[in-house]
Design an enzyme around this catalytic site. Structure first.
Site, mmCIF file in Angstrom:
data_model
loop_
_atom_site.group_PDB
_atom_site.id
_atom_site.type_symbol
_atom_site.label_atom_id
_atom_site.label_comp_id
_atom_site.label_asym_id
_atom_site.label_seq_id
_atom_site.Cartn_x
_atom_site.Cartn_y
_atom_site.Cartn_z
ATOM 1 C CD GLU A 103 8.039 -4.636 -3.351
ATOM 2 O OE1 GLU A 103 9.174 -5.089 -3.603
ATOM 3 O OE2 GLU A 103 7.566 -3.633 -3.913
ATOM 4 C CG ASP A 250 6.051 -2.449 -13.404
ATOM 5 O OD1 ASP A 250 5.291 -3.266 -12.860
ATOM 6 O OD2 ASP A 250 6.820 -1.710 -12.759
ATOM 7 C CD GLU A 344 8.845 7.054 -7.667
ATOM 8 O OE1 GLU A 344 8.580 6.158 -6.856
ATOM 9 O OE2 GLU A 344 9.900 7.048 -8.337
ATOM 10 C CD GLU A 362 12.868 0.396 -11.988
ATOM 11 O OE1 GLU A 362 12.468 -0.493 -11.226
ATOM 12 O OE2 GLU A 362 13.314 1.500 -11.580
#
EC number: 3.2.1.-
Length: 840
Positions: A103, A250, A344, A362
């Site tokens: 992150e 991803d 989610e 996204e």
């Protein structure tokens, strides 16, 4: 007309960004993130821990850094210059705090590099930032050096966390003992680290990022060419062998393709193409993208999808594979229209699996890329749907609040930094014309956090020592290369062709309720254990589960969770039996959910909230059934005296015609309801007495009766945890008169559309959701499960409902006056605010 309309949507995006950004600056800065329901900053250590989510917070003004290049893209150069000066003067990177390497890399390092790229571009334009001397780049290098100790492993894979001040070694670091990391966590470094190396001329960063990617490539499963979700950073063994394109993996795939685009190294493209071929062979089941096992890629690993995979159609556009991108995007769009936001996680028949939605970008990202590739105005309509839903359901006075539950419309006190970094970039680009942009976005590549890195870095001189190790088996194979993206006009000469791809998918989602019966292969027989016969306390059943690769986990709240790993089954046949058992269990759970009451909503409708704040509430098994009321129950709230509601209400003249606020404890829920009903209340809200409790961290439950007939209770009673209850009490303290709506789900917020809206907002389709994660009963399904039902009010003693008595003369802190209660609460709030100032 359409051109004018969507041009106005561009202005609406700017207004929404201003609302979010200004509220962060006014109410949260220099904290990392804004808490939009309570209008204050989220400071790590001063709020209840949210687990791994908090690892993104490092006391480095995360949201401001993450937003820097968004300001420039939206033509806010004055604000950008002021923000850069704030970062340089206020932000420290040497805090003694443990943060996520992943992150911090994508949000903070990426934000600093994106800000530096914009500052250089503006300076070269000769109008702005003439004072800039690469200060953001110097900060980026300082941060990069603080992340480097995490890469000190034998494999080259980074530790998942690092102490910004002390690194990973030594007792003062409070980290360095982890053994596992996710594939995306280790494989989403190359863009930022390579850009840092090429901006600064120091090859060490790019070298470490390439080494991590090389190791992941070497550890792929050689038959399927897929990677798992979690890997041991020391041994390289796969800890979780399920493989997909969503959470945990991803951006690893994303960065292989984008590393080729940014750096021009053919090896990255070859690796991506090999992986992509396997994804399309095993994982892609258009329009679905379903996880599989890397060693048995024909065996599904789960029956639901997570929302992070919504980026994949956009990546397919970059790859040039437009048809499956259109199909998967259409599936995601129909799920969005069904639930207002992407849950989610959602099942293969498009029901809610995990109900949260933290305002993820996204889907907007893929919408932008598909519009860019096809020019189809259908995707402008999809973007308008995103705008409308954000304004109708997520907008609150202090920003935009994440959705706690897309089914009820309740909120979470959270606005993540990626909302400003990504969402508004992609929406602005979707509606903007070329002349609206301050620079040509074709000269940049978007990182996974949508930060902008210049493609000119591919020509920057760099050391030959940082090239990836090319094994003998990796000599360039032209068959794996698609050298250019195809011209979509040649692919789809008929304008109706994309529409023809979308229609069957729209129909499939519309007809997804009820769920079809699970598929059974001919000749496989019935599984040895049926879901409806299963008992969690039966040793024979537990042994059968073990043989099928199904493990049973007892959760702290009394529920039971089942997880199936086919690779742990005793045989392939047993693994398939386990898959069918889990499918049956999900079907059974859906049926049980229909018998249990779903969460309810408490919507604050008075000024200045106007319905924008929605709190998730637990229902009662007695009183008014709000699901059968088209209007709900609306009224002003009032605090009952005594606050416990366990004796006759002494301020009945004040409670009459109002919705009474009560505190949990001392007596049964039904007793509280009877007392306020006698006083003339039209409804009741019970607030948890367990300080710090929240629906963020604890599951809601149904309030049970008191062991006798409760038909005499005719008003609605709802339950709020302590944190959500305090939001209501704070509103009452500040505005004196607070009106709420008690209902089964949030009603339209009543937010008037902005003048630029050219098309009326369509009502959301009828919700057809059933969560597939209900608790497993410990008795046969014919008996009523009680694992989610709270039988007693008292948390301090296990008392039978019929034995619990409270004398009207009993007094304690919960019986204090309203003024005393609010005064104590005000003192706590002031002390908390002072702690925030001291910490910062």
């Amino acid at each position: 007309m359409f051109a004018v309309c969507y041009c106005l949507h561009r202005n609406q995006v700017i207004e929404m960004f201003d609302h979010a950004y200004q509220n962060y600056m006014d109410h949260a800065y220099p904290a990392d993130e804004l808490m939009p329901l309570t209008c204050r900053g989220r400071v790590r250590g001063l709020e209840p821990s949210r687990g791994d989510v908090d690892d993104a917070l490092g006391k480095f003004s995360l949201t401001l850094i993450d937003t820097l290049d968004t300001l420039v893209l939206l033509n806010k150069t004055t604000e950008f210059e002021a923000a850069v000066r704030r970062v340089l003067s206020d932000v420290r990177l040497d805090n003694d705090i443990v943060v996520s390497v992943f992150e911090t890399n994508i949000r903070v390092l990426g934000g600093l590099l994106g800000g530096h790229s914009m500052a250089v571009m503006l300076k070269e334009g000769g109008q702005n930032m003439q004072w800039y001397q690469d200060e953001l780049l110097h900060m980026a290098k300082d941060l990069g050096l603080r992340l480097l100790p995490a890469f000190n492993t034998s494999s080259g894979l980074p530790y998942p966390r690092v102490n910004l001040k002390y690194g990973v070694r030594g007792p003062e670091t409070r980290t360095g003992t982890e053994t596992d990391t996710c594939t995306a966590c280790a494989g989403t470094i190359i863009l930022e680290f390579a850009a840092l190396s090429r901006f600064t001329g120091d090859p060490v960063f790019e070298a470490h990022a390439r080494r991590a990617l090389d190791f992941l490539w070497e550890k792929r499963q050689r038959n399927s060419n897929l990677v798992g979700t979690t890997i041991n950073i020391h041994s390289g063994e796969w800890v979780r062998r399920d493989s997909g394109v969503g959470a945990g993996i991803d951006s690893y795939y994303e960065y292989l393709l984008k590393a080729y685009i940014l750096l021009g190294d053919d090896l990255f493209l070859q690796r991506f193409n090999i992986h992509y071929a396997s994804i399309m062979k095993y994982i892609s089941q258009p329009p679905l993208l379903l996880d599989v096992h890397i060693h048995k890629p024909l065996l599904p690993a789960r029956t639901w999808m997570d929302s992070l995979l919504a980026f994949f159609p956009g990546l397919q556009v970059l790859k040039g594979d437009i048809r499956p991108a259109i199909e998967t995007h259409e599936m995601l769009y129909q799920v969005t229209k069904k639930h207002n936001f992407l849950p989610e996680a959602f099942t293969t028949d498009f029901r809610v699996h995990w109900a949260q939605h933290p305002l993820r970008p996204e889907f907007a990202e893929s919408t932008y890329f598909l519009y860019k590739a096809t020019g189809d105005p259908y995707y402008l309509e999809a973007g308008r749907t995103i705008l409308d839903n954000l304004n109708r359901f997520a907008r609150v006075p202090c920003g935009f609040a994440a959705m706690k539950d897309v089914r009820t419309g309740s909120h979470e006190d959270r606005m993540d930094s990626f909302f400003l970094a990504e969402m508004f970039k992609y929406l602005f680009l979707l509606f903007a014309e070329a002349e609206d942009l301050p620079f040509d976005v074709e000269d940049y590549v978007f990182t996974t956090e949508a930060h902008l890195l210049p493609l000119s870095l591919s020509t920057t001189p760099h050391s030959s020592l940082i090239s990836s190790n090319r094994t003998s088996e990796e000599e360039l194979d032209d068959s794996n290369f698609d050298w250019t993206c195809p011209n979509t006009r040649l692919l789809f000469p008929d304008p109706a062709f994309p529409r023809n791809l979308r229609e069957p998918i729209r129909s499939a989602v519309d007809k997804s309720c009820p769920r079809p019966a699970p598929y059974r292969e001919p000749g496989m027989g019935r599984p040895p254990l049926r879901a409806q016969d299963f008992m969690a306390n039966n040793p024979e059943h537990l042994e059968l589960l073990r043989r099928m690769g199904v493990s049973l986990i007892h959760l702290k709240d009394g529920r039971v969770q089942l997880v199936q790993h086919a690779t742990q089954a005793v045989s392939a046949v047993a693994a398939e039996d386990g898959v069918r058992f889990m499918q049956e269990m999900m079907e059974l759970s859906s049926q049980q959910q229909k018998e249990q009451l779903p969460p309810r909503a408490i919507q604050i409708v008075s000024h200045p909230f106007f319905g924008r704040v929605v709190l998730t509430a637990g229902p009662a098994q007695f009183g008014t059934d709000l699901s059968k009321s088209s209007t709900g129950v609306r009224g002003f709230v009032a605090v009952a005296e005594p606050y416990s509601g366990c004796s006759e209400i002494t301020n009945a003249e004040y409670i009459q015609g109002h919705i009474a606020l009560l505190q949990r404890g001392q007596c049964m829920f039904a007793e509280k309801a009877r007392h306020i009903q006698k006083a003339g209340a039209i409804g009741g809200i019970v607030i948890d007495d367990n300080e710090g409790s929240s629906s963020d961290t604890a599951p809601l439950f149904q309030m049970a009766g008191d062991g006798r007939n409760t038909d005499d209770v005719t008003l609605p009673l709802l339950f709020l945890f302590h944190k959500e209850g305090n939001i209501l009490l704070e509103a009452l303290k500040e505005y004196r008169e607070v009106e709420v709506l008690l209902s089964d789900k949030a009603r339209d917020r009543g937010v008037s559309s902005t003048p630029c809206m050219c098309v009326d907002v369509q009502e959301a389709e009828e919700d057809c959701t059933t969560e597939a994660t209900t608790p497993v009963p410990s008795e046969p399904s014919g008996q009523q499960p009680t694992s989610k039902v709270e039988l007693e009010e008292s948390a301090s003693e296990e008392v039978s409902p019929l034995q619990e008595e409270v004398s009207p003369g009993d007094t304690d802190s919960s019986s204090q006056s309203v003024d005393e209660l609010l005064a104590d609460w005000r003192e706590d709030l002031e002390a908390f605010q002072q702690m925030e100032k001291d910490e910062l």
